[in-house]
Each structure stands twice: as structure tokens, then as C-alpha cells.
Design an enzyme around this catalytic site. Sequence first.
Site, PDB file in Angstrom:
ATOM      1  N   GLU A  43       0.792  -1.092   0.102  1.00 37.96           N
ATOM      2  CA  GLU A  43       0.071  -0.007   0.003  1.00 37.96           C
ATOM      3  C   GLU A  43       0.850   1.212  -0.149  1.00 37.96           C
ATOM      4  O   GLU A  43       1.861   1.267   0.657  1.00 37.96           O
ATOM      5  CB  GLU A  43      -0.953   0.096   1.145  1.00 37.96           C
ATOM      6  N   LYS A 116     -10.251   2.461  -1.984  1.00 38.25           N
ATOM      7  CA  LYS A 116     -10.268   2.048  -0.936  1.00 38.25           C
ATOM      8  C   LYS A 116     -11.574   2.578  -0.202  1.00 38.25           C
ATOM      9  O   LYS A 116     -11.910   3.784  -0.169  1.00 38.25           O
ATOM     10  CB  LYS A 116      -8.963   2.580   0.132  1.00 38.25           C
ATOM     11  N   CYS A 153      -5.952  -2.745   2.169  1.00 31.47           N
ATOM     12  CA  CYS A 153      -5.538  -2.575   3.909  1.00 31.47           C
ATOM     13  C   CYS A 153      -6.915  -2.614   4.627  1.00 31.47           C
ATOM     14  O   CYS A 153      -7.254  -3.870   4.876  1.00 31.47           O
ATOM     15  CB  CYS A 153      -4.608  -1.395   4.021  1.00 31.47           C
TER      16      CYS A 153
END
Length: 303
Positions: A43, A116, A153
Site C-alpha cells: 500500500e 479504498k 488494507c
Amino acid sequence: MKELKIGFLQQHNTADTKDNILRLAEGISDLAKRGAQLIVLQELHNSLYFCQTESVDNFDIAEPIPGPSTKLFGELARQFGIVIVTSLFERRAAGLYHNTAVVLERDGSIAGAYRKMHIPDDPAYYEKFYFTPGDLGFHPIDTSVGRLGVMVCWDQWYPEAARLMALQGAELLIYPTAIGYEPSDTAEEQQRQRMAWQTVQRGHAVANGLPVIAVNRVGFEPSPDSSNIKAQTSEFSGIQFWGTSFVAGPQGEIIYEASTDEEESIIVALDLAHSEQVRRWWPFLRDRRIDAYEGILSRFIDK
């Protein structure tokens, strides 16, 4: 048998963005020459993890998509005939930024992107200051090596996200990651957190009958701004990223696990056809009670 050779780079990051990118390019070149067909990066791999503090100056790091990074990594994808999963700080418009994974096809084009969806806001992980929650939904990205369920994540903790990817035909669940230890916690608590992180993702593999690839950064990154009010009132001096990048099979079995404190450049061969066999043994998708799950759309259900 449908074998796919997956490479990943577990690296440390420095304040020198050019050096970070150079090392990534060298790592991608090496993995490709060793036979990798799909390469997954960690990431926000171009820079330090800047979300440890809240500073408007950090928005200068962001870039448009398409932009310099998609051009650079796209050229590497084209040069070596590989698919690359990148993780970028996207400048969509003035005041509008995302944490975005971009998949580059082996001809250098953009195969697709994922913004995300779940954005944390914890001590040293002040991501809500920087990132607008994703608006592209949970949709796999079709590539020449398969249909990739790419998330980022904090999305790792949510079984709903993995399930939605699986229901749309994802063949792999992929998570670029930046996560580490809280220095104020005991060694025992740190290990509980790290193992919980891995265990929940192995659970996504089992529940969906799909391999999982999680690629984390490694090394210590000090908190850059001691004048930040939140930094002053916390016990954080920085983040020790715990590495442990791993590949799990469709029954949650660990196929490879990286070091907690060393850089690694690894290739893992996966038989993607094995997922079909596992789903025949354990037909979880068949037995889902979709008629009884309406409550899942509620924030909380009061009895």
C-alpha cells in the site's frame, strides 16, 4: 491445472520517493525475469506512510490517474508482459483524494482501479484526513491472468467486502497493505494484533474458497511531525511495520509467509483451478441463506 506465478515485494520505505520507486522498478524487473506473471505491491508504495500525522502539505504527494506512476509502472508491465497491482495516492480533483489501487495490464494499459472503501482513523493512521471513501464499489478487475478481487488494507477486516468480490467471480483476493505495531502495546498484544490480521484474511479465503494475497511493508517509520497535536497527546513515536506478507490457499492454508522485519522478493505458484474443487467439497455459496440476511444492511440491530 491453471497455474499462476505471483510475485510480491515486501519493502521498507524512505523519504526519498525517487529511491523508493527505483527500488520497486528494480524489484519488478527481477521478479519478471524470474517468471512472475502477476506482481503485487504494498500500500502507498511510493512514499513513507504519511498518514501518521495530519498535514495539508502531504497532499502534494498525490497524483492524477492516469499520471506519472501509471505511466511508469505501465511501461514496466508492457516491457515484461506482466500484470502489476499498484497502490497510489490519487488526486481526483482539488480537495478530493483517494487511496487507489490501479491494475496495469501486460500491454501497459490500465485494466481497472479500486478506491479504498473502508477508511480508518486511529492514532498514527489518520486516513480520514486524506482519503475520501471509495465510490467504485467492490468489483473484481478482469485481466489477462484472471479476475482480481483487489481491495486495500483496512478492507481486510470486512468479510462483506471479500464476499462481494467472490460473488462476482473473483479468482483471487488481493490486499496491498501498510500496517504495523503500536509501540505502546506489550509484545504479547502486538503479536495478538498481527495474528488477528492474518487470521481474519485466512478466514476470507476459507469462507469464499479463494486464495488471498496480502502484501505489507516492513521497517520502522518515525512519526514525522512532533508538533502535531494528536502526535503530542499519543504515545506513538512511529510505526514498526510488521511485514508478514503472505499467500494463503482457498482452505486458508499458508502457502508462503514473509519475515516480520526483512525485505523480501518472492514468487509463489498458485493453482487457480483448485478453488473450484474446494468449492465442490465445501459449497458455502450454495448453502447461503440469502433470504435471511436483510439485517446485514443495518448499522446495528436493536432487539
